[in-house]
Design a protein around this motif. Structure first.
Motif, PDB file in Angstrom:
ATOM      1  N   PRO A  62       0.783  -1.242   0.000  1.00 39.50           N
ATOM      2  CA  PRO A  62       0.000   0.000   0.000  1.00 39.50           C
ATOM      3  C   PRO A  62       0.817   1.295   0.000  1.00 39.50           C
ATOM      4  N   VAL A  63       2.145   1.195   0.001  1.00 36.25           N
ATOM      5  CA  VAL A  63       2.985   2.394  -0.008  1.00 36.25           C
ATOM      6  C   VAL A  63       4.053   2.251  -1.086  1.00 36.25           C
ATOM      7  N   ALA A  64       4.578   3.364  -1.544  1.00 40.20           N
ATOM      8  CA  ALA A  64       5.641   3.344  -2.552  1.00 40.20           C
ATOM      9  C   ALA A  64       6.953   2.919  -1.913  1.00 40.20           C
ATOM     10  N   LEU A  65       7.714   2.122  -2.652  1.00 42.16           N
ATOM     11  CA  LEU A  65       9.039   1.718  -2.182  1.00 42.16           C
ATOM     12  C   LEU A  65      10.059   2.756  -2.637  1.00 42.16           C
ATOM     13  N   GLY A  66      11.221   2.769  -1.998  1.00 42.12           N
ATOM     14  CA  GLY A  66      12.236   3.755  -2.311  1.00 42.12           C
ATOM     15  C   GLY A  66      12.954   3.525  -3.628  1.00 42.12           C
ATOM     16  N   GLN A  72      28.877  -1.367 -16.245  1.00 43.57           N
ATOM     17  CA  GLN A  72      30.013  -1.337 -15.332  1.00 43.57           C
ATOM     18  C   GLN A  72      29.633  -1.987 -14.008  1.00 43.57           C
ATOM     19  N   PRO A  73      30.481  -2.869 -13.500  1.00 41.78           N
ATOM     20  CA  PRO A  73      30.184  -3.482 -12.207  1.00 41.78           C
ATOM     21  C   PRO A  73      30.149  -2.427 -11.100  1.00 41.78           C
ATOM     22  N   VAL A  74      29.251  -2.640 -10.169  1.00 42.99           N
ATOM     23  CA  VAL A  74      29.138  -1.775  -8.991  1.00 42.99           C
ATOM     24  C   VAL A  74      29.621  -2.598  -7.806  1.00 42.99           C
ATOM     25  N   LEU A 127      26.058  -1.817  -3.990  1.00 44.11           N
ATOM     26  CA  LEU A 127      24.830  -2.446  -4.491  1.00 44.11           C
ATOM     27  C   LEU A 127      23.880  -2.835  -3.371  1.00 44.11           C
ATOM     28  N   SER A 128      24.416  -3.389  -2.302  1.00 45.40           N
ATOM     29  CA  SER A 128      23.553  -3.826  -1.201  1.00 45.40           C
ATOM     30  C   SER A 128      22.821  -2.648  -0.573  1.00 45.40           C
ATOM     31  N   GLY A 129      23.427  -1.478  -0.572  1.00 42.98           N
ATOM     32  CA  GLY A 129      22.772  -0.288  -0.028  1.00 42.98           C
ATOM     33  C   GLY A 129      21.691   0.249  -0.940  1.00 42.98           C
ATOM     34  N   THR A 130      21.987   0.356  -2.234  1.00 43.42           N
ATOM     35  CA  THR A 130      20.987   0.906  -3.155  1.00 43.42           C
ATOM     36  C   THR A 130      19.860  -0.090  -3.412  1.00 43.42           C
ATOM     37  N   ALA A 131      20.181  -1.367  -3.565  1.00 45.96           N
ATOM     38  CA  ALA A 131      19.150  -2.385  -3.812  1.00 45.96           C
ATOM     39  C   ALA A 131      18.304  -2.613  -2.566  1.00 45.96           C
TER      40      ALA A 131
END
Length: 181
Positions: free
Chosen positions: A32-36, A161-163, A168-172
């Motif tokens: 019911p809410v938008a994800l980041g 390009q690899p991250v 990645l763990s922070g943004t994902a």
């Protein structure tokens, strides 16, 4: 699962089950809410043997940390048990509760959704060995077909390009929520 809840931040929300696909172990859920953040589904070249992957999820809920868990590994087979072409085999360690977790490539694209692992207890009883990190995920192509057949739009992404996995763990992590059944 008759009732599903999602923990987003410190709040638990009821989740609507929109559609399911029992054959491929997939479900379309509405929160019911938008994800980041929204994770892209890999468009580019097919996943390769040995390719690095990251599994993110909430395993062993109530036993270990309530925060996001991250493990890394690689693609060890392009098919699942019995040469099932819908699946990938990967080595990133998973636990109960990782089912439904995204499997990401080095650019942060979803290459699969975690579904299962080879049971060490079954293997010990039947082949006399304890397998290590023999895990399975539904391929992105199957996920794409599932979403398209339900007219659900999604983002595509290429292997660029690899991250670093630490980034990645922070943004994902802002796109992944803990689900309870």
């Amino acid at each position: 699962c008759a009732k599903v809840t999602a923990r987003i931040g410190d709040v638990e929300h009821s989740v609507t089950i929109v559609s399911t696909d029992a054959q491929n172990d997939l479900a379309l859920l509405k929160v019911p809410v938008a994800l980041g953040n929204v994770l892209p589904l890999r468009d580019g070249p097919r996943v390769q043997l040995g390719e690095a992957v990251l599994a993110l999820g909430y395993p062993l809920q109530g036993l270990i940390s309530a925060s996001l868990n991250v493990t890394s590994g690689n693609i060890s087979s392009l098919s699942g048990l019995g040469d099932d072409a819908r699946m990938l085999q990967f080595t990133a360690p998973i636990q109960p509760g990782n089912s439904g977790s995204p499997l990401l490539d080095a650019s942060g694209n979803v290459v699969g959704i975690v579904t299962s692992k080879l049971s060490p207890l079954w293997a010990a009883a039947n082949i006399g060995d304890l397998p290590q990190n023999v895990n399975f995920a539904v391929k992105a192509s199957v996920i794409r077909e599932f979403l398209e057949s339900r007219d659900v739009s999604f983002r595509g992404g290429r292997l660029d390009q690899p991250v670093p996995f630490t980034v990645l763990s922070g943004t994902a992590g802002t796109a992944i929520v803990e689900l309870k059944c």
